[in-house]
Design an enzyme around this catalytic site. Structure first.
Site, PDB file in Angstrom:
ATOM      1  N   ALA A 134     -11.512 -17.869 -51.948  1.00  0.00           N
ATOM      2  CA  ALA A 134     -11.200 -17.519 -50.557  1.00  0.00           C
ATOM      3  C   ALA A 134      -9.695 -17.532 -50.314  1.00  0.00           C
ATOM      4  O   ALA A 134      -9.100 -18.577 -50.025  1.00  0.00           O
ATOM      5  CB  ALA A 134     -11.912 -18.489 -49.616  1.00  0.00           C
ATOM      6  N   PRO A 138      -8.225 -12.487 -42.042  1.00  0.00           N
ATOM      7  CA  PRO A 138      -8.295 -11.308 -41.168  1.00  0.00           C
ATOM      8  C   PRO A 138      -6.925 -10.643 -41.008  1.00  0.00           C
ATOM      9  O   PRO A 138      -6.822  -9.421 -40.939  1.00  0.00           O
ATOM     10  CB  PRO A 138      -8.781 -11.887 -39.832  1.00  0.00           C
ATOM     11  CG  PRO A 138      -9.507 -13.137 -40.198  1.00  0.00           C
ATOM     12  CD  PRO A 138      -8.830 -13.689 -41.410  1.00  0.00           C
ATOM     13  N   GLY A 253      -7.839 -12.070 -63.590  1.00  0.00           N
ATOM     14  CA  GLY A 253      -9.024 -11.475 -62.962  1.00  0.00           C
ATOM     15  C   GLY A 253      -8.992  -9.951 -62.991  1.00  0.00           C
ATOM     16  O   GLY A 253     -10.039  -9.302 -63.029  1.00  0.00           O
ATOM     17  N   ARG A 279     -30.435  20.213 -66.159  1.00  0.00           N
ATOM     18  CA  ARG A 279     -30.369  21.163 -65.041  1.00  0.00           C
ATOM     19  C   ARG A 279     -29.988  22.560 -65.529  1.00  0.00           C
ATOM     20  O   ARG A 279     -29.037  22.711 -66.314  1.00  0.00           O
ATOM     21  CB  ARG A 279     -29.322  20.667 -64.026  1.00  0.00           C
ATOM     22  CG  ARG A 279     -29.081  21.578 -62.855  1.00  0.00           C
ATOM     23  CD  ARG A 279     -30.243  21.534 -61.896  1.00  0.00           C
ATOM     24  NE  ARG A 279     -29.983  22.341 -60.710  1.00  0.00           N
ATOM     25  CZ  ARG A 279     -30.876  22.527 -59.747  1.00  0.00           C
ATOM     26  NH1 ARG A 279     -32.068  21.957 -59.840  1.00  0.00           N
ATOM     27  NH2 ARG A 279     -30.591  23.268 -58.699  1.00  0.00           N
ATOM     28  N   GLU A 374      -8.933  -7.257 -55.213  1.00  0.00           N
ATOM     29  CA  GLU A 374      -8.123  -7.894 -56.281  1.00  0.00           C
ATOM     30  C   GLU A 374      -6.794  -7.169 -56.483  1.00  0.00           C
ATOM     31  O   GLU A 374      -6.344  -6.947 -57.601  1.00  0.00           O
ATOM     32  CB  GLU A 374      -8.915  -7.986 -57.591  1.00  0.00           C
ATOM     33  CG  GLU A 374      -9.956  -9.086 -57.485  1.00  0.00           C
ATOM     34  CD  GLU A 374     -10.131  -9.939 -58.733  1.00  0.00           C
ATOM     35  OE1 GLU A 374     -11.244 -10.420 -58.907  1.00  0.00           O
ATOM     36  OE2 GLU A 374      -9.179 -10.145 -59.491  1.00  0.00           O
ATOM     37  N   GLY A 375      -6.156  -6.837 -55.377  1.00  0.00           N
ATOM     38  CA  GLY A 375      -4.879  -6.125 -55.404  1.00  0.00           C
ATOM     39  C   GLY A 375      -5.115  -4.632 -55.302  1.00  0.00           C
ATOM     40  O   GLY A 375      -5.717  -4.040 -56.206  1.00  0.00           O
ATOM     41  N   THR A 376      -4.657  -4.023 -54.209  1.00  0.00           N
ATOM     42  CA  THR A 376      -4.845  -2.574 -54.038  1.00  0.00           C
ATOM     43  C   THR A 376      -4.068  -1.822 -55.121  1.00  0.00           C
ATOM     44  O   THR A 376      -3.174  -2.385 -55.766  1.00  0.00           O
ATOM     45  CB  THR A 376      -4.324  -2.116 -52.661  1.00  0.00           C
ATOM     46  OG1 THR A 376      -2.914  -2.384 -52.611  1.00  0.00           O
ATOM     47  CG2 THR A 376      -5.013  -2.837 -51.510  1.00  0.00           C
ATOM     48  N   SER A 377      -4.371  -0.544 -55.251  1.00  0.00           N
ATOM     49  CA  SER A 377      -3.622   0.282 -56.225  1.00  0.00           C
ATOM     50  C   SER A 377      -2.131   0.254 -55.899  1.00  0.00           C
ATOM     51  O   SER A 377      -1.293   0.250 -56.806  1.00  0.00           O
ATOM     52  CB  SER A 377      -4.130   1.721 -56.190  1.00  0.00           C
ATOM     53  OG  SER A 377      -5.397   1.793 -56.792  1.00  0.00           O
TER      54      SER A 377
HETATM   55  C1  LIG Z   1     -15.799  -5.755 -50.714  1.00  0.00           C
HETATM   56  C2  LIG Z   1     -14.602  -6.650 -50.709  1.00  0.00           C
HETATM   57  C3  LIG Z   1     -14.661  -7.871 -51.373  1.00  0.00           C
HETATM   58  C4  LIG Z   1     -13.545  -8.730 -51.348  1.00  0.00           C
HETATM   59  N1  LIG Z   1     -13.651  -9.968 -51.935  1.00  0.00           N
HETATM   60  C5  LIG Z   1     -12.653 -10.866 -51.741  1.00  0.00           C
HETATM   61  C6  LIG Z   1     -12.799 -12.234 -52.173  1.00  0.00           C
HETATM   62  O1  LIG Z   1     -13.835 -12.617 -52.758  1.00  0.00           O
HETATM   63  N2  LIG Z   1     -11.803 -13.106 -51.916  1.00  0.00           N
HETATM   64  C7  LIG Z   1     -10.663 -12.743 -51.270  1.00  0.00           C
HETATM   65  O2  LIG Z   1      -9.792 -13.572 -51.075  1.00  0.00           O
HETATM   66  N3  LIG Z   1     -10.480 -11.450 -50.847  1.00  0.00           N
HETATM   67  C8  LIG Z   1     -11.458 -10.515 -51.062  1.00  0.00           C
HETATM   68  N4  LIG Z   1     -11.308  -9.228 -50.614  1.00  0.00           N
HETATM   69  C9  LIG Z   1     -10.086  -8.854 -49.893  1.00  0.00           C
HETATM   70  C10 LIG Z   1      -9.209  -7.887 -50.659  1.00  0.00           C
HETATM   71  O3  LIG Z   1      -8.591  -8.537 -51.744  1.00  0.00           O
HETATM   72  C11 LIG Z   1      -8.206  -7.280 -49.664  1.00  0.00           C
HETATM   73  O4  LIG Z   1      -8.950  -6.422 -48.817  1.00  0.00           O
HETATM   74  C12 LIG Z   1      -7.107  -6.522 -50.343  1.00  0.00           C
HETATM   75  O5  LIG Z   1      -6.244  -7.407 -51.036  1.00  0.00           O
HETATM   76  C13 LIG Z   1      -6.255  -5.705 -49.343  1.00  0.00           C
HETATM   77  O6  LIG Z   1      -5.877  -6.480 -48.266  1.00  0.00           O
HETATM   78  P1  LIG Z   1      -6.108  -5.960 -46.765  1.00  0.00           P
HETATM   79  O7  LIG Z   1      -7.522  -5.539 -46.663  1.00  0.00           O
HETATM   80  O8  LIG Z   1      -5.643  -7.021 -45.862  1.00  0.00           O
HETATM   81  O9  LIG Z   1      -5.205  -4.672 -46.642  1.00  0.00           O
HETATM   82  P2  LIG Z   1      -3.635  -4.671 -46.281  1.00  0.00           P
HETATM   83  O10 LIG Z   1      -2.937  -5.672 -47.096  1.00  0.00           O
HETATM   84  O11 LIG Z   1      -3.503  -4.739 -44.808  1.00  0.00           O
HETATM   85  O12 LIG Z   1      -3.238  -3.226 -46.779  1.00  0.00           O
HETATM   86  C14 LIG Z   1      -3.536  -2.040 -46.043  1.00  0.00           C
HETATM   87  C15 LIG Z   1      -2.913  -0.855 -46.793  1.00  0.00           C
HETATM   88  O13 LIG Z   1      -1.485  -1.026 -46.865  1.00  0.00           O
HETATM   89  C16 LIG Z   1      -1.064  -1.004 -48.210  1.00  0.00           C
HETATM   90  N5  LIG Z   1       0.045  -1.923 -48.392  1.00  0.00           N
HETATM   91  C17 LIG Z   1       0.116  -3.227 -48.007  1.00  0.00           C
HETATM   92  N6  LIG Z   1       1.282  -3.764 -48.367  1.00  0.00           N
HETATM   93  C18 LIG Z   1       1.970  -2.800 -49.010  1.00  0.00           C
HETATM   94  C19 LIG Z   1       3.252  -2.735 -49.624  1.00  0.00           C
HETATM   95  N7  LIG Z   1       4.065  -3.799 -49.682  1.00  0.00           N
HETATM   96  N8  LIG Z   1       3.646  -1.573 -50.186  1.00  0.00           N
HETATM   97  C20 LIG Z   1       2.828  -0.490 -50.168  1.00  0.00           C
HETATM   98  N9  LIG Z   1       1.615  -0.489 -49.589  1.00  0.00           N
HETATM   99  C21 LIG Z   1       1.196  -1.622 -49.026  1.00  0.00           C
HETATM  100  C22 LIG Z   1      -2.280  -1.440 -49.015  1.00  0.00           C
HETATM  101  O14 LIG Z   1      -2.192  -1.016 -50.364  1.00  0.00           O
HETATM  102  C23 LIG Z   1      -3.401  -0.767 -48.250  1.00  0.00           C
HETATM  103  O15 LIG Z   1      -3.511   0.573 -48.628  1.00  0.00           O
HETATM  104  C24 LIG Z   1     -12.372  -8.329 -50.687  1.00  0.00           C
HETATM  105  C25 LIG Z   1     -12.328  -7.081 -50.039  1.00  0.00           C
HETATM  106  C26 LIG Z   1     -13.410  -6.259 -50.038  1.00  0.00           C
HETATM  107  C27 LIG Z   1     -13.340  -4.950 -49.289  1.00  0.00           C
END
Ligand SMILES: Cc1cc2nc3c(=O)[nH]c(=O)nc-3n(C[C@H](O)[C@H](O)[C@H](O)COP(=O)(O)OP(=O)(O)OC[C@H]3O[C@@H](n4cnc5c(N)ncnc54)[C@H](O)[C@@H]3O)c2cc1C
Length: 389
Positions: A134, A138, A253, A279, A374-377
């Site tokens: 965790a 939000p 991870g 198909r 686990e870290g966006t692209s």
């Molecule tokens: C199905 C699911 C399971 C998950 N499981 C877990 C879990 O078990 N434990 C846990 O802790 N979290 C979990 N997460 C959370 C997940 O790791 C986060 O959603 C993710 O890290 C992105 O954070 P955010 O949603 O707050 O988006 P934000 O950080 O608000 O990002 C929004 C957008 O802005 C971009 N962005 C943000 N900062 C930058 C930057 N500096 N430069 C360029 N672009 C940027 C992002 O790439 C994204 O496109 C889960 C999420 C989902 C959807």
């Protein structure tokens, strides 16, 4: 098609006994027990609790925990192979496996001997169900160091207040590995610590399950802490050391998530090949059209490239290198390649690819989130570009 073991052997890297064991047991369980209910779980959002119990009994929730501590003693290559096998059957189950292994590895690396006896051993024996990791909240995910959930020291306890968001398996976990701000005067990473919160602790409120696009059975919830009191001995690692613990766990991870992407994309590619053989259009099987052949070729190439990057990162980790750039590349490329492959396979299916009657539709939805969690692209690109510059 060659199996992963055959591909590794061809590269002069035969599987070790442990890798073969963890991979074979995951593959056997995946086809016998996990694949059959995957579509139904996707429809009903039913958490795979019994299946997770069976994974635990095979040591698959503690894959990277040493055998002496009750784990499977697998390395990162073994971990990738197992993740790939489970994700081919069900991505929801695979992501629960990922968060459970993330948490058990943290306990193995950072918990005291007493803490290991209290949580890691019963957890490895399958007595605690899955574990949750965790970190996200939000208000922050990518910028996790900005987290605001606090844990105030009060005598022999910490008292937690705040909320976590998107927590995989959060409603079913026996233990939660939670990252909290223990030093409110320090808004940076050094103010963050890691605590274990046990299921049922008063003040821990589990939120409603998120109704998600994909990976719908992974039990994603918010966790709310309202004056939630835990003993001070639930602190994992040093006070203020939580963020470093989270980062190093997430680094390793990422290869697991890359493995998950490989499994999903392999499942889509197999479904696409099978469909294209059967198909017929304009008097021919789809495989007779050059376009079909080319998308199959591009997909196989994408997947092999993703596989090589993932294998490189896993082997570097196994050699003791933290490999932040290589693990980011593996996760970035595998998740983006997975998206390309899955999208092409939906196209190969034509209208049927848009129907819930065909697994490729679920795989398409399941794949989308791998570019986010686990870290966006974008975050992976930040890590890689820093290295390039
Ligand atoms: C199905 C699911 C399971 C998950 N499981 C877990 C879990 O078990 N434990 C846990 O802790 N979290 C979990 N997460 C959370 C997940 O790791 C986060 O959603 C993710 O890290 C992105 O954070 P955010 O949603 O707050 O988006 P934000 O950080 O608000 O990002 C929004 C957008 O802005 C971009 N962005 C943000 N900062 C930058 C930057 N500096 N430069 C360029 N672009 C940027 C992002 O790439 C994204 O496109 C889960 C999420 C989902 C959807």
């Amino acid at each position: 098609m060659m199996t992963t073991a055959q591909r590794l052997e061809r590269l002069g890297i035969p599987l070790t006994e442990e890798q073969r064991m963890v991979s074979d047991s995951a593959r056997e369980l995946a086809s016998r027990r996990i694949a059959p209910g995957a579509a139904e779980r996707d429809r009903t959002m039913k958490f795979p609790l019994e299946e997770i119990g069976e994974l635990a009994s095979l040591g698959l929730l503690t894959m990277k925990v040493p055998i002496a501590e009750g784990g499977a003693g697998a390395d990162n290559v073994g971990y990738v192979l197992a993740m790939e096998a489970i994700a081919e059957a069900c991505a929801s189950t695979a992501v629960v496996l990922a968060s459970s292994n993330l948490s058990s590895k943290i306990l193995s690396d950072h918990a005291s001997p007493e803490q290991k006896e209290r949580w890691l051993r019963p957890y490895a024996e399958g007595k605690l169900g899955p574990a949750s990791f965790a970190l996200s909240e939000p208000g922050c995910g990518s910028d996790a160091a900005a987290l605001t959930t606090t844990a105030r020291r009060d005598g022999d306890s910490f008292v937690l207040d705040g909320s976590k968001m998107w927590i995989t398996a959060g409603a079913h976990a026996g233990i939660h590995v939670v990252f909290v701000r223990t030093d409110p005067s320090n808004p940076g990473p050094e103010g963050i610590s890691c605590l274990v919160v046990e299921r049922g602790t008063p003040g821990l409120v589990v939120g409603k399950e998120e109704d998600k696009m994909g990976q719908r059975a992974s039990g994603t919830v918010g966790l709310h802490f309202e004056e939630c009191r835990v003993p001070a001995e639930n602190l994992i690692g040093p006070l203020g050391g939580g963020y470093a613990i989270a980062l190093s766990a997430l680094g390793a991870g990422r290869v697991g998530i890359a493995g998950l992407c490989l499994g999903l994309a392999e499942a889509a590619l197999s479904a696409g090949v099978e469909y294209a053989r059967e198909r017929r259009a304009f008097g021919k099987a789809l495989t007779e059209f050059q376009n079909t052949r080319f998308v199959l070729a591009d997909s196989r190439t994408d997947l092999d490239a993703a596989w090589l990057l993932t294998l490189r990162a896993a082997r570097l980790l196994d050699a003791g290198d933290r490999a932040p750039v290589e693990t980011s590349m593996a996760k970035l490329f595998a998740s983006e390649a997975c998206a390309r492959v899955v999208d092409r396979m939906v196209q190969v299916h034509g209208g049927y690819g848009y129907s819930r009657d065909y697994p490729v539709e679920r795989i398409y939805r399941d794949a989308r989130v791998t570019r986010i969690y686990e870290g966006t692209s974008e975050v992976q690109r930040l890590v890689i570009s820093k290295h390039v510059i």
